[in-house]
Design a protein around this motif. Structure first.
Motif, PDB file in Angstrom:
ATOM      1  N   SER A 220       0.828  -1.207   0.000  1.00 41.43           N
ATOM      2  CA  SER A 220       0.000   0.000   0.000  1.00 41.43           C
ATOM      3  C   SER A 220       0.863   1.258   0.000  1.00 41.43           C
ATOM      4  O   SER A 220       1.713   1.445   0.877  1.00 41.43           O
ATOM      5  CB  SER A 220      -0.902  -0.015   1.240  1.00 41.43           C
ATOM      6  OG  SER A 220      -1.350   1.288   1.538  1.00 41.43           O
ATOM      7  N   VAL A 221       0.646   2.096  -0.966  1.00 44.02           N
ATOM      8  CA  VAL A 221       1.398   3.345  -1.069  1.00 44.02           C
ATOM      9  C   VAL A 221       1.074   4.261   0.113  1.00 44.02           C
ATOM     10  O   VAL A 221       1.964   4.892   0.687  1.00 44.02           O
ATOM     11  CB  VAL A 221       1.087   4.055  -2.402  1.00 44.02           C
ATOM     12  CG1 VAL A 221       1.710   5.441  -2.431  1.00 44.02           C
ATOM     13  CG2 VAL A 221       1.603   3.225  -3.570  1.00 44.02           C
ATOM     14  N   SER A 222      -0.205   4.328   0.486  1.00 45.13           N
ATOM     15  CA  SER A 222      -0.565   5.251   1.578  1.00 45.13           C
ATOM     16  C   SER A 222       0.046   4.798   2.899  1.00 45.13           C
ATOM     17  O   SER A 222       0.468   5.627   3.712  1.00 45.13           O
ATOM     18  CB  SER A 222      -2.084   5.401   1.692  1.00 45.13           C
ATOM     19  OG  SER A 222      -2.700   4.180   2.012  1.00 45.13           O
ATOM     20  N   HIS A 223       0.103   3.481   3.139  1.00 43.66           N
ATOM     21  CA  HIS A 223       0.771   2.996   4.354  1.00 43.66           C
ATOM     22  C   HIS A 223       2.252   3.355   4.337  1.00 43.66           C
ATOM     23  O   HIS A 223       2.827   3.781   5.337  1.00 43.66           O
ATOM     24  CB  HIS A 223       0.611   1.471   4.482  1.00 43.66           C
ATOM     25  CG  HIS A 223      -0.680   1.051   5.122  1.00 43.66           C
ATOM     26  ND1 HIS A 223      -1.755   0.606   4.400  1.00 43.66           N
ATOM     27  CD2 HIS A 223      -1.059   1.019   6.420  1.00 43.66           C
ATOM     28  CE1 HIS A 223      -2.749   0.308   5.227  1.00 43.66           C
ATOM     29  NE2 HIS A 223      -2.354   0.546   6.454  1.00 43.66           N
TER      30      HIS A 223
ATOM     31  N   SER B 279     -11.160   5.302  -0.899  1.00 47.32           N
ATOM     32  CA  SER B 279     -10.502   6.586  -0.709  1.00 47.32           C
ATOM     33  C   SER B 279     -10.330   6.995   0.749  1.00 47.32           C
ATOM     34  O   SER B 279      -9.263   7.464   1.148  1.00 47.32           O
ATOM     35  CB  SER B 279     -11.307   7.664  -1.436  1.00 47.32           C
ATOM     36  OG  SER B 279     -10.930   8.922  -0.990  1.00 47.32           O
ATOM     37  N   SER B 280     -11.382   6.821   1.548  1.00 51.53           N
ATOM     38  CA  SER B 280     -11.400   7.446   2.874  1.00 51.53           C
ATOM     39  C   SER B 280     -10.247   6.972   3.779  1.00 51.53           C
ATOM     40  O   SER B 280      -9.500   7.800   4.312  1.00 51.53           O
ATOM     41  CB  SER B 280     -12.763   7.219   3.526  1.00 51.53           C
ATOM     42  OG  SER B 280     -12.963   8.110   4.570  1.00 51.53           O
ATOM     43  N   PRO B 281     -10.044   5.657   3.954  1.00 54.98           N
ATOM     44  CA  PRO B 281      -8.939   5.224   4.812  1.00 54.98           C
ATOM     45  C   PRO B 281      -7.576   5.635   4.267  1.00 54.98           C
ATOM     46  O   PRO B 281      -6.687   6.025   5.032  1.00 54.98           O
ATOM     47  CB  PRO B 281      -9.075   3.697   4.832  1.00 54.98           C
ATOM     48  CG  PRO B 281     -10.385   3.362   4.225  1.00 54.98           C
ATOM     49  CD  PRO B 281     -10.827   4.531   3.430  1.00 54.98           C
ATOM     50  N   ALA B 282      -7.419   5.553   2.938  1.00 56.82           N
ATOM     51  CA  ALA B 282      -6.133   5.953   2.340  1.00 56.82           C
ATOM     52  C   ALA B 282      -5.912   7.439   2.523  1.00 56.82           C
ATOM     53  O   ALA B 282      -4.793   7.884   2.817  1.00 56.82           O
ATOM     54  CB  ALA B 282      -6.115   5.591   0.859  1.00 56.82           C
TER      55      ALA B 282
ATOM     56  N   ARG C 117      -6.922   9.295   4.936  1.00 57.46           N
ATOM     57  CA  ARG C 117      -6.519   9.586   6.321  1.00 57.46           C
ATOM     58  C   ARG C 117      -5.019   9.363   6.501  1.00 57.46           C
ATOM     59  O   ARG C 117      -4.322  10.172   7.129  1.00 57.46           O
ATOM     60  CB  ARG C 117      -7.303   8.722   7.313  1.00 57.46           C
ATOM     61  CG  ARG C 117      -6.918   9.032   8.752  1.00 57.46           C
ATOM     62  CD  ARG C 117      -8.055   8.811   9.719  1.00 57.46           C
ATOM     63  NE  ARG C 117      -8.541   7.448   9.692  1.00 57.46           N
ATOM     64  CZ  ARG C 117      -7.954   6.442  10.350  1.00 57.46           C
ATOM     65  NH1 ARG C 117      -6.857   6.656  11.040  1.00 57.46           N
ATOM     66  NH2 ARG C 117      -8.469   5.240  10.306  1.00 57.46           N
ATOM     67  N   ARG C 118      -4.516   8.274   5.922  1.00 63.24           N
ATOM     68  CA  ARG C 118      -3.070   8.023   6.036  1.00 63.24           C
ATOM     69  C   ARG C 118      -2.273   9.116   5.306  1.00 63.24           C
ATOM     70  O   ARG C 118      -1.238   9.575   5.792  1.00 63.24           O
ATOM     71  CB  ARG C 118      -2.738   6.644   5.455  1.00 63.24           C
ATOM     72  CG  ARG C 118      -3.247   5.499   6.320  1.00 63.24           C
ATOM     73  CD  ARG C 118      -2.778   4.153   5.830  1.00 63.24           C
ATOM     74  NE  ARG C 118      -3.506   3.655   4.671  1.00 63.24           N
ATOM     75  CZ  ARG C 118      -4.649   2.959   4.737  1.00 63.24           C
ATOM     76  NH1 ARG C 118      -5.205   2.718   5.910  1.00 63.24           N
ATOM     77  NH2 ARG C 118      -5.240   2.538   3.651  1.00 63.24           N
ATOM     78  N   LEU C 119      -2.784   9.535   4.147  1.00 66.32           N
ATOM     79  CA  LEU C 119      -2.050  10.550   3.381  1.00 66.32           C
ATOM     80  C   LEU C 119      -2.111  11.909   4.081  1.00 66.32           C
ATOM     81  O   LEU C 119      -1.133  12.664   4.073  1.00 66.32           O
ATOM     82  CB  LEU C 119      -2.610  10.627   1.954  1.00 66.32           C
ATOM     83  CG  LEU C 119      -2.324   9.375   1.126  1.00 66.32           C
ATOM     84  CD1 LEU C 119      -3.123   9.384  -0.181  1.00 66.32           C
ATOM     85  CD2 LEU C 119      -0.830   9.237   0.819  1.00 66.32           C
TER      86      LEU C 119
ATOM     87  N   TYR D 285      -6.561  16.016   1.726  1.00 66.03           N
ATOM     88  CA  TYR D 285      -6.830  14.634   2.155  1.00 66.03           C
ATOM     89  C   TYR D 285      -7.810  14.589   3.319  1.00 66.03           C
ATOM     90  O   TYR D 285      -8.631  13.676   3.398  1.00 66.03           O
ATOM     91  CB  TYR D 285      -5.519  13.920   2.453  1.00 66.03           C
ATOM     92  CG  TYR D 285      -4.767  13.608   1.168  1.00 66.03           C
ATOM     93  CD1 TYR D 285      -5.295  12.699   0.249  1.00 66.03           C
ATOM     94  CD2 TYR D 285      -3.581  14.244   0.850  1.00 66.03           C
ATOM     95  CE1 TYR D 285      -4.644  12.429  -0.946  1.00 66.03           C
ATOM     96  CE2 TYR D 285      -2.917  13.975  -0.352  1.00 66.03           C
ATOM     97  CZ  TYR D 285      -3.452  13.069  -1.243  1.00 66.03           C
ATOM     98  OH  TYR D 285      -2.819  12.804  -2.431  1.00 66.03           O
TER      99      TYR D 285
ATOM    100  N   HIS E 263     -11.156  14.591   1.940  1.00 69.00           N
ATOM    101  CA  HIS E 263     -11.534  13.319   1.322  1.00 69.00           C
ATOM    102  C   HIS E 263     -11.862  12.235   2.353  1.00 69.00           C
ATOM    103  O   HIS E 263     -12.624  11.325   2.063  1.00 69.00           O
ATOM    104  CB  HIS E 263     -10.442  12.849   0.359  1.00 69.00           C
ATOM    105  CG  HIS E 263     -10.511  13.551  -0.968  1.00 69.00           C
ATOM    106  ND1 HIS E 263      -9.966  14.797  -1.169  1.00 69.00           N
ATOM    107  CD2 HIS E 263     -11.097  13.215  -2.143  1.00 69.00           C
ATOM    108  CE1 HIS E 263     -10.201  15.187  -2.408  1.00 69.00           C
ATOM    109  NE2 HIS E 263     -10.891  14.254  -3.023  1.00 69.00           N
ATOM    110  N   VAL E 264     -11.271  12.335   3.539  1.00 75.58           N
ATOM    111  CA  VAL E 264     -11.635  11.376   4.595  1.00 75.58           C
ATOM    112  C   VAL E 264     -13.130  11.484   4.873  1.00 75.58           C
ATOM    113  O   VAL E 264     -13.872  10.498   4.855  1.00 75.58           O
ATOM    114  CB  VAL E 264     -10.841  11.654   5.901  1.00 75.58           C
ATOM    115  CG1 VAL E 264     -11.360  10.772   7.020  1.00 75.58           C
ATOM    116  CG2 VAL E 264      -9.353  11.438   5.680  1.00 75.58           C
TER     117      VAL E 264
END
Lengths: 361, 57
Positions: free
Chosen positions: A142-145, A265-268, A270-272, A289, A292-293
């Motif tokens: 995962s890129v966002s992780h 989108s939403s979880p990613a 939040r990480r971003l 971001y 978008h969350v």
């Protein structure tokens, strides 16, 4: 002279034979395209004035091209862009040039055939349920992780630069599906798109929020500015949306694509957002971001309950198309993620050429 | 929980949260990081398997 915001983007540099042919045709002075006689050949030549008419790619050359490669993807991207903002020096009417459309059709067939062969066949409901499960921890894909945990500012800048191909026209490819929907699906789709387009406030258009993010990161905010830097894997994620959006026959796949984007989108995001905070990217970078969350937690529900369910109630036969749209989106996002993570883990740029440190190219 | 917007939500501490979105998703599990709004923290979680990438808002 660098383009000013609001100007049309310049044509990109070609990446091979197919994109060279398309870009040469577009950069030649536009000539009125005769509509009659209509070209009879399946692939009419791309006309250029002068003694040496440019050869169009033959059907065989297109068939043999790498469907995910930079050359085919860039050729397709440029042809699709004629339907959005166009290019500096290219006549707006080239959007409906039959010769260009014929080449586009052949490129699309190669891309679509590869996608249909490469994505798993799973039901739409099952595919959506799968997207609704979050991994407990970073599984390394995962890129966002990665960006949350270890992302460096230069990687966030690269991520923003390549995502700008979509985010600076965020929600535009999906707007094309609206006249092809009815009832609940249409009402839900328009409601979500209204939110994407700022709910009546230009400063809140998501594409504008992304331009603000890019400014925080010291990036050029002009539409299409980073096209030359985008790797094939990034181009493909955007050509996919245009392909689905422009074909009424692929309206089910477009809805599947949109559902995938909104559900994941939403979880990613939040990480971003947290990655932007950790690296001190700036308030607008965080805001994009953060918005978008919250927004996509709503959009996800509306898309599943109204758009997907509404469409499949109205047209049950489109279920395999919705599933295909989901699977194709996941497939191309996975390929992009693998490319980005491989480059960044080796401390290499994920772009075709690295960004200048100051943000000015 | 979905509620038609715009809404004003009075929280337990007396603070008021405002949203003028066309529909708002209210958190009912109390796990949200942006309470009172839902941030999808309620979702089921699973051990890592080859998972789809999810990075495009």
């Amino acid at each position: 002279m660098p383009p000013r915001p609001g100007d049309r983007p310049r044509l990109p540099r070609p990446q091979g034979k197919l994109s060279t042919a398309v870009l040469s045709a577009l950069s030649s002075p536009s000539t009125p395209t005769p509509l009659s006689p209509f070209p009879h050949s399946p692939l009419p030549s791309l006309r250029t004035p002068g003694p040496d008419p440019l050869l169009a790619p033959t059907g065989a050359e297109i068939q043999q091209a790498d469907p995910y490669g930079a050359d085919l993807q860039l050729a397709l991207y440029v042809l699709y862009e004629l339907h959005y903002q166009g290019f500096d020096g290219v006549d707006d009417d080239r959007e409906w040039d039959p010769a260009l459309l014929a080449v586009r059709r052949a490129l699309e067939e190669v891309f679509l055939r590869a996608l249909r062969a490469d994505v798993p066949s799973v039901g739409a409901a099952e595919a959506l349920d799968g997207l609704l499960v979050e991994p407990v921890a970073d599984d390394g894909t995962s890129v966002s992780h990665h960006l949350l945990r270890a992302g460096r500012l230069w990687q966030l800048r690269e991520y923003a630069a390549l995502r700008s191909l979509y985010h600076l026209k965020e929600a535009d490819p999906h707007a094309w599906v609206i006249p092809r929907l009815r009832g609940r699906a249409k009402a839900g789709m328009v409601a979500v798109e209204f939110d994407e387009f700022g709910a009546g406030r230009a400063e809140d258009i998501h594409a504008q929020l992304f331009a603000d993010l890019m400014a925080d990161l010291g990036l050029e905010t002009a539409y299409g500015h980073y096209l030359d830097l985008a790797p094939a894997e990034a181009l493909a994620t955007v050509t996919l949306m245009s392909l689905f959006g422009l074909h009424r026959s692929l309206r089910g796949a477009l809805v599947g694509h949109f559902a995938t984007v909104e559900v994941t989108s939403s979880p990613a995001a939040r990480r971003l957002a947290d990655a932007m905070r950790r690296t001190g990217a700036g308030p607008a970078a965080e805001r994009f971001y953060d918005e978008h969350v919250e927004a996509d937690a709503v959009h996800e529900q509306v898309v599943r309950r109204e758009v997907v369910d509404g469409l499949l109630t109205d047209e049950p036969g489109l279920e395999p198309d919705v599933a295909f749209g989901i699977a194709a989106t996941v497939h191309l996002e996975d390929r992009l993620a693998a490319h980005l993570l491989d480059a960044w883990r080796h401390d290499r740029t994920a772009l075709r050429t690295p960004l200048a440190v100051t943000g000015e190219r | 929980m979905l509620v038609e917007g715009p809404v004003e939500v009075v929280c337990d501490d007396g603070s008021v949260a405002v949203s003028d979105r066309f529909v708002v998703a209210l958190c009912t599990c109390r796990r949200s990081h942006c309470y009172p709004w839902c941030d999808t923290s309620h979702r089921r979680r699973a051990r890592p398997t080859p998972a789809p990438e999810e990075d495009a808002p």
